[in-house]
Every structure is written in structure tokens, then in C-alpha cells.
Design an enzyme around this catalytic site. Structure first.
Site, PDB file in Angstrom:
ATOM      1  N   TYR A 145       1.642 -49.356 -52.957  1.00  0.00           N
ATOM      2  CA  TYR A 145       1.423 -48.319 -53.873  1.00  0.00           C
ATOM      3  C   TYR A 145       1.599 -48.812 -55.317  1.00  0.00           C
ATOM      4  O   TYR A 145       2.472 -49.655 -55.589  1.00  0.00           O
ATOM      5  CB  TYR A 145       2.533 -47.326 -53.740  1.00  0.00           C
ATOM      6  CG  TYR A 145       2.452 -46.251 -54.904  1.00  0.00           C
ATOM      7  CD1 TYR A 145       1.529 -45.206 -54.613  1.00  0.00           C
ATOM      8  CD2 TYR A 145       3.116 -46.337 -56.134  1.00  0.00           C
ATOM      9  CE1 TYR A 145       1.452 -44.378 -55.756  1.00  0.00           C
ATOM     10  CE2 TYR A 145       3.058 -45.447 -57.163  1.00  0.00           C
ATOM     11  CZ  TYR A 145       2.173 -44.336 -57.306  1.00  0.00           C
ATOM     12  OH  TYR A 145       1.945 -43.585 -58.087  1.00  0.00           O
ATOM     13  N   GLU A 162      -3.672 -44.861 -60.703  1.00  0.00           N
ATOM     14  CA  GLU A 162      -3.013 -45.203 -59.538  1.00  0.00           C
ATOM     15  C   GLU A 162      -3.895 -45.741 -58.432  1.00  0.00           C
ATOM     16  O   GLU A 162      -5.107 -45.329 -58.230  1.00  0.00           O
ATOM     17  CB  GLU A 162      -2.663 -43.683 -59.068  1.00  0.00           C
ATOM     18  CG  GLU A 162      -1.614 -43.801 -57.935  1.00  0.00           C
ATOM     19  CD  GLU A 162      -1.246 -42.427 -57.353  1.00  0.00           C
ATOM     20  OE1 GLU A 162      -0.423 -41.890 -57.528  1.00  0.00           O
ATOM     21  OE2 GLU A 162      -2.113 -41.765 -56.659  1.00  0.00           O
TER      22      GLU A 162
END
Ligand code: GDP
Ligand code: MN
Length: 392
Positions: A109, A197
Site C-alpha cells: 500500500y 494512492e
């Protein structure tokens, strides 16, 4: 402003982030063609909606043939996906991203956000990315790696290496991670982003890094100098109430209640919503019509608030400093006549030209309800709603 995954990947690839090859499709035929262009083998069909959590909602599927891609594309196009982020209304799929399949060994992530405390761009990362990241962030927030970037120095090489090591990367991956981080940081900074992201940033079976998902959102106040970003806006993904407001330059946020609010000043709007809650009601929206609002602007504000079918009463609360109460009052009267209002409207005016304003309301002959104070206005609005029928 949000953009689609394929647009974010396109931007990030331009700055140097490795992404898989992919093609856009608006029909099952285009999806099958895209699969063929990518070699005709395994590929991933991905619903393009402004939301994460698509995987868990059935919006991402690994397919093994052109036929499978065609079938799945036909199933997805036009469908409304409800994810953990869309709310009950969901978001409708109008386009698909068809991408070559990747052999995933690990999911990382990687997020770039604005940290309001340090007033800096902050990197948040985890070696355990993928669809469970929200659960991990809640259960074990300390396991996330955080790093703040000094705007004067920019992202430094040693920071990138340190982050890569903390995520357990080795060898050539460390350099790839540094390239990816630098690219994301530049994209964020140079395009006035609010969020970048990549989840997952995959480590492939061969050991390379590749961005399998990407998300970017942008500061709407900076769009005037980012026409290439604004061109990516997809109104089909926006709350229709909010896009109408944005088109008219009104600051509007749709909420779940039934008391429509037309207010000047963001602070007064927040206070008014608090007062409505205190009086036992629920606001349908936040709306700041801004300073110096002409009667026409007030009419537009009414139309915007009324696009929400839940609205059963409208509360106008104006403290006129730059504004003038007589303009607002004229706008209210004009809106009432033009829009053909049938629901109660409570008007509280205070400040510049308040007497003229109240006189316009009084002499209009319309069933407008005047209130002298904010508390009274809020209580009146709550009482003026159609009485709900008791269950027993
Ligand atoms: P999200 O659920 O909206 O965040 O959508 P993602 O694009 O992140 O996809 C969800 C999950 O699907 C990812 O976490 C991956 O595990 C998987 N996925 C996405 N793209 C690929 C791919 O190209 N190959 C494979 N094998 N899995 C993928
Ligand atoms: Mn994702």
C-alpha cells in the site's frame, strides 16, 4: 475532484511509475478487442467508477479469454456498483479498463496525503496492502510506515531507501521504489493533488514493482490553473446536486436530512447546521452562497437545494456584511414565484439593510415565515416539516 483509475495511471506513468499495459472500453466489443490487443490471454476487467472497494463489490475480474472478457464486460457495463465507499446509491459503470494480468507475489500500500498537522505532504505505506488495508489501518495503525516530506528539500533519496527497507524490499526493488516515490511526489506537487494512492503496488513473481491500482484526487480551488486535470472530470460519477452547484460556483455539500439550507458564509452555515441538529432536525445540505449574492444567485441556490427530493422545508439564514438583506429578500421572493415553491420557507435576515429586507418579505404576500434569531429559525424549520405519522 476525483478522477478514474485509468486516468491516474496515465498521469503517474507519465511521471515514471511502472503500470501494466491497458486499454479503455465502453462496450463489450471494445473490451474483447482490447483483450486481443493485449495478446488474447489472461487480462483483468476493471470497472471505472469514482470509488475504491471495487474488488470486493465484484468490479474487478481476472479473465482468461476474449469470450470471458466480452461476457463479463456486458454484465458490468450499465450496472450500479455499491461499494463500502459509494453509499447506498452506488455508482454506475460506464467504462472499463482492460489490463494485462499480473502475477502478484506481494501487495504494497502506498499513499500520499496532506498531513494537516505538519502542513506537509506525507507518505503512508504498508507491506501488507491490497483489499484489507482499511482493516489493518484500524486494527494495527502503528504497522503503517509514515514519512513527512519537507517542501523546501523535496523527497530525499535516503528517505526513499529507508521506506523501501522498512517495507522489506531488496536489491533492484529499492531503486524501483525510489523511482515510484519520486514520480508520485512530483505528480502530487506539480498538479495540485490532494491525494495519490497506489493500492496495490504489486511485487511481481519476477520481483519487479508495478502499480495495479491508482487513485488521485485534486484540489478544486487550483483547477483554474490545471485545465488538463479539469478535462478529466467525469460528471456521470458526481452527486448531481453537487455538480449543479459546482457549475454555478456555489459551495454545496449534499447531506442526508430534509431541511434545505441557504446560508452566507461557511462558518455561519456550519453553525446553522448545528442549531438545526440541536432543535431536533437534520440538514439536507451545506450551502454557502458567498458574499455579495445577487437576487439571481439566490434563485440559483433555491434551484440547487430543490434538486434534492428529500427537502421538505427551506431555511434561509443571512448575516449581511458584504451581502445586503434587501437583495437576498428580493431573491427569495423571486425564487418563490419562479420555482413555484410549495414547501415552507423560513427566512432569517440580519445585518446590512435588514429593515428593507424584512419589509420586502412582509409585503410580498407570500407565505414566507420570518424569524428574528438563528435559534428561532432552526426551531421553526424543524416544526414546519410535514408531521411524520406515528408508528402506533
Ligand atoms: P479496488 O478494490 O477498487 O481497490 O480495486 P483494485 O484495482 O485494487 O483491485 C482489487 C484487487 O484485485 C487487488 O487488490 C488485486 O489483488 C486484484 N487485482 C487487480 N489488478 C490485478 C491484476 O492485474 N492481476 C491480478 N492477478 N490481480 C489484480
Ligand atoms: Mn485498490
Amino acid at each position: 475532484m476525483d478522477i478514474h483509475e485509468h486516468q491516474a495511471k496515465d498521469i503517474l506513468a507519465g511521471f515514471g511509475v511502472p503500470v501494466p499495459k491497458g486499454l479503455l472500453a465502453f462496450s463489450p466489443e471494445q473490451a474483447a478487442f482490447a483483450c486481443r490487443q493485449l495478446g488474447g490471454g489472461a487480462c483483468v476487467v476493471k470497472a471505472q467508477i469514482h470509488s475504491g472497494g471495487r474488488g470486493a463489490a465484484g468490479g474487478v475480474k481476472l479473465c482468461h479469454s476474449e469470450e470471458e472478457v466480452r461476457t463479463y464486460a456486458a454484465d458490468l457495463l450499465g450496472k450500479t456498483l455499491v461499494t463500502t465507499q459509494t453509499g447506498a446509491g452506488g455508482k454506475t459503470v460506464h467504462r472499463l479498463w482492460i489490463e494485462e494480468a499480473t502475477d502478484i507475489a506481494q501487495e504494497i500500500y502506498l499513499g500520499f496525503v496532506l498531513d494537516r498537522k505538519s502542513e506537509r505532504i506525507m507518505i503512508v505505506a504498508s507491506g501488507h496492502g491490497g483489499m484489507e488495508i482499511e482493516v489493518l489501518a484500524e486494527k494495527d495503525p502503528d504497522s503503517l510506515v509514515r514519512m513527512v516530506i519537507d517542501p523546501a528539500a523535496g523527497l530525499l533519496e535516503y528517505q526513499s531507501r529507508e521506506l523501501a527497507f522498512k517495507l522489506g524490499l531488496t536489491g533492484a526493488q529499492v531503486g524501483q521504489m525510489a523511482t515510484t516515490l519520486r514520480a508520485c511526489y512530483r505528480a502530487y506537487r506539480d498538479l495540485d493533488a490532494m491525494m495519490v494512492e497506489i493500492n496495490p503496488l504489486a511485487v511481481t513473481g519476477a520481483g519487479d514493482l508495478v502499480a495495479l491500482d491508482a487513485k488521485m484526487s485534486f484540489d478544486t480551488n487550483a483547477l483554474y490553473r490545471r485545465p488538463q486535470v479539469e478535462a478529466m472530470r467525469d460528471q456521470g460519477q458526481e452527486d448531481p446536486r453537487e455538480s449543479m452547484a459546482a457549475d454555478n460556483g456555489l459551495a454545496y455539500v449534499g447531506l442526508d436530512g430534509d431541511i434545505g439550507c441557504i446560508i452566507n458564509g461557511a462558518g455561519l452555515a456550519m453553525a446553522t447546521m448545528d442549531m438545526i441538529k440541536l432543535a431536533g432536525g437534520e440538514p439536507a445540505n451545506f450551502l454557502d452562497i458567498g458574499g455579495g449574492a445577487s437576487p439571481e444567485r439566490v434563485v440559483t441556490a433555491f434551484r440547487t437545494v430543490l434538486t434534492d427530493p428529500k427537502v421538505s422545508v427551506i431555511l434561509v439564514n443571512i448575516f449581511a456584511g458584504i451581502n445586503r438583506c434587501d437583495w437576498i429578500a428580493r431573491g427569495v421572493v423571486q425564487a418563490y414565484r419562479e420555482v413555484g415553491l410549495t414547501i415552507p420557507v423560513i427566512v432569517r435576515l440580519s445585518g446590512t439593510n435588514v429593515e428593507e429586507g424584512r419589509e420586502i418579505i412582509r409585503s410580498s404576500g407570500l407565505p414566507l415565515i420570518s424569524a428574528d434569531t438563528l435559534a428561532e429559525a432552526a426551531r421553526t424549520a424543524v416544526r414546519a416539516r410535514p408531521t411524520p405519522v406515528a408508528a402506533e
